[in-house]
Write a protein that holds these residues in place. Sequence first.
Motif: not given
Length: 289
Positions: A83-112
């Motif tokens: 978690x690097x807050x400055x960067x997360x503020x820049x792509x926060x909406x895309x991070x939230x949108x990952x929740x609708x693409x959980x299957x595409x995250x593969x093994x990264x889903x748990x980290x997400x």
Amino acid sequence: WSNSGLKGNAGLAEPYRTLLTELCDRHEPLAIHAHVFLGRYAITLYRVDRGWTEEHLLPLFDWQQNEWDASALWSGFLWTARFYPDLFMQFWSSFVACSGHYAELGAGGRQYIQLATLIAIERMDDFPSEDCATIFNSVPVEALPDALHWLENTIERMEEDHRAACVLDRVIPFFHDCWPKDRRHMTPKISEGLASLCLVSPTAFPAIWEACRYNIGRVYPLHSILLGLQQSGICRSSPREALDFLDKVCGGGDPCSGRMLGECLAELREAEPELGNTAVFARLTSLAS
């Protein structure tokens, strides 16, 4: 490149700047490995050259722009994410949108889901609880136990006074504001995860139990929950709440846990004898016998 003596805000030097820009501009499926690499080093790139990263790299995390790119970038990022807050503020909406693409995250889903949980309990103004609620309501039900296990493991590494403060100040507000409350999310695994989380702090047990008692169903098998309850001392420190807890999680059909259930009942009756006269106590005693 990563071994070339990188310095914060120094800017990307040539020939790396041109090479990395070209990699960002490639959008065909064959570029997927390059984009995984870029995602993996997104925090480093942002720290070295924020302007370049905002212009060339961050747009690739946007699911609406190109799902091929976004899937690769997020997979790489979540591989070594922190978690690097400055960067997360820049792509926060895309991070939230990952929740609708959980299957595409593969093994990264748990980290997400673990990162989302960390952000949610930090309760920072730049990352609204409404967005965190969107994440936890959008990911598959099967992903949620990972959030509970991460919370439990994180709190267990603390001393008891810090555990209680964390539960009261962070976990309970997280549960109120972000956690799904519908019956679809009362699966056995989620119930077990919530029940186990309730036991991490004897001091805070009455408060967290009150917060989530209506979202916990039967747990099977019971052994690990009953063992945690015994070891916590909660049957003696909060006998009424402990009895209610046992009434919720114990549904019968687990003969291997009868002895341990009986020991828990004996402890709470010793702490508060009148509980032994209740209908709930009688039902649980029949299960323990």
